[in-house]
Scaffold this active site. Structure first.
Site, PDB file in Angstrom:
ATOM      1  CB  SER A  32      -0.937   0.020   1.225  1.00 47.63           C
ATOM      2  OG  SER A  32      -0.188   0.150   2.419  1.00 47.63           O
ATOM      3  CB  SER A 158       9.393  10.148   8.155  1.00 49.55           C
ATOM      4  OG  SER A 158       8.496  11.201   8.394  1.00 49.55           O
ATOM      5  CE1 TYR A 184       6.450   6.137  10.793  1.00 50.31           C
ATOM      6  CE2 TYR A 184       6.871   8.480  10.498  1.00 50.31           C
ATOM      7  CZ  TYR A 184       6.706   7.223   9.970  1.00 50.31           C
ATOM      8  OH  TYR A 184       6.793   7.046   8.602  1.00 50.31           O
ATOM      9  CB  THR A 219      -0.051   6.975   2.299  1.00 48.79           C
ATOM     10  OG1 THR A 219       0.234   7.415   3.639  1.00 48.79           O
ATOM     11  CG2 THR A 219       1.085   7.371   1.371  1.00 48.79           C
TER      12      THR A 219
END
Length: 297
Positions: A32, A158, A184, A219
């Protein structure tokens, strides 16, 4: 303009049409979002792709779609939960048995959890999925990467990692109030630190290692984990294909193979620190490596 950086990047060092023909590429998290887009780009470049996913039905469906694109390479699927070290060990063993030489490993699988959770192995999920998992998989696949040399490792980080430094006293976010976005970001910072460490350690094996960040991409994961941010920023978010471009370029471009240890966006190396207090020392990187080794045992 939303995709100005992406469009400019596409003109830097264009890729030959079948740049990955005959090259074996392992891609995690390819069912995905950015990973799925990267999978289609890699297949179009002729890669022999090993697509790693957690959900069998979903992974098999994407595998069928990839085979139907008419790429010149083979598409194989592997099922593993990359938050579980036992699954990663079994996955690495299967890959080594079925693919004696791997030319590119793309550590793309990742997740942002709103609440602190632990895996059945007792490891905090963000740490397990976004940092410890890539660490262990890369280590276990080192022999087949060496067999495929010159080989590459591409770590998908990221832009959020710019906001945080590593906290070596609280890797598992057990202290203080848990914030999923911060956990994260710290894990993605750790992945960039590992990239720089591995670049030095693997140079003698002719394995180059790079990290990248895809920009802010529309996303399902972003929509689910940061709904308010997604809604506010949606007009400016990139498509998954735009976000995946630098992943694919790092896997395939000759220019990327001539360097190592860099952090990329839109096919250009970028700074790894913007805010004060986020920089780590070489000693910090070795301590991070030591803690991850202990956790992975």
């Amino acid at each position: 303009i939303r995709d100005r950086g992406y469009r400019l990047g596409k003109h830097r060092w264009p890729l030959p049409r079948k740049a990955l023909r005959g090259r074996s590429v392992v891609l995690t998290g390819g069912t995905s979002g950015i990973g799925r887009a990267a999978a289609f780009q890699l297949v179009q470049l002729g890669a022999d792709l090993v697509l790693v996913g957690r959900n069998r039905e979903k992974t098999e469906r994407v595998g069928r779609l990839l085979r139907a694109t008419g790429g010149s390479g083979n598409v194989a699927i592997e099922i593993a939960d990359l938050s579980l070290m036992a699954d990663i060990r079994a996955l690495a063993e299967r890959i080594a048995n079925r693919h004696p030489a791997v030319h590119v490993l793309i550590n793309n699988a990742g997740a942002l959890f709103k609440h602190r959770e632990t895996t059945v192995e007792g490891i905090e999920k963000t740490l397990a999925t976004d940092l410890l998992g890539p660490f262990l998989l890369t280590d276990l696949l080192r022999p087949v990467l060496t067999a495929g040399r010159p080989a590459r490792v591409v770590n998908v980080s990221s832009g959020g990692m710019y906001t945080r430094g590593i906290d070596l006293s609280n890797l598992d976010s057990a202290q203080g109030d848990y914030n999923g976005a911060e956990a994260y970001a710290r894990a993605k910072r750790g992945l960039v630190m590992l990239t720089e460490l591995w670049a030095r350690d693997l140079a003698a094996s002719a394995i180059s290692v790079h990290a990248m960040h895809p920009g802010w991409v529309d996303t399902p994961g972003l929509q689910e984990s940061l709904a308010a941010f997604h809604q506010q920023m949606r007009p400016w978010l990139r498509t998954p294909e735009e976000g995946a471009d630098t992943i694919t370029w790092l896997a395939a471009a000759a220019e990327a193979g001539r360097t190592s240890g860099l952090f990329w966006r839109d096919r250009l190396p970028r700074a790894t620190h913007v805010f004060p207090g986020t920089r780590a020392s070489a000693q910090d990187s070795r301590e991070l490596q030591r803690q991850l080794e202990d956790l992975a045992r």
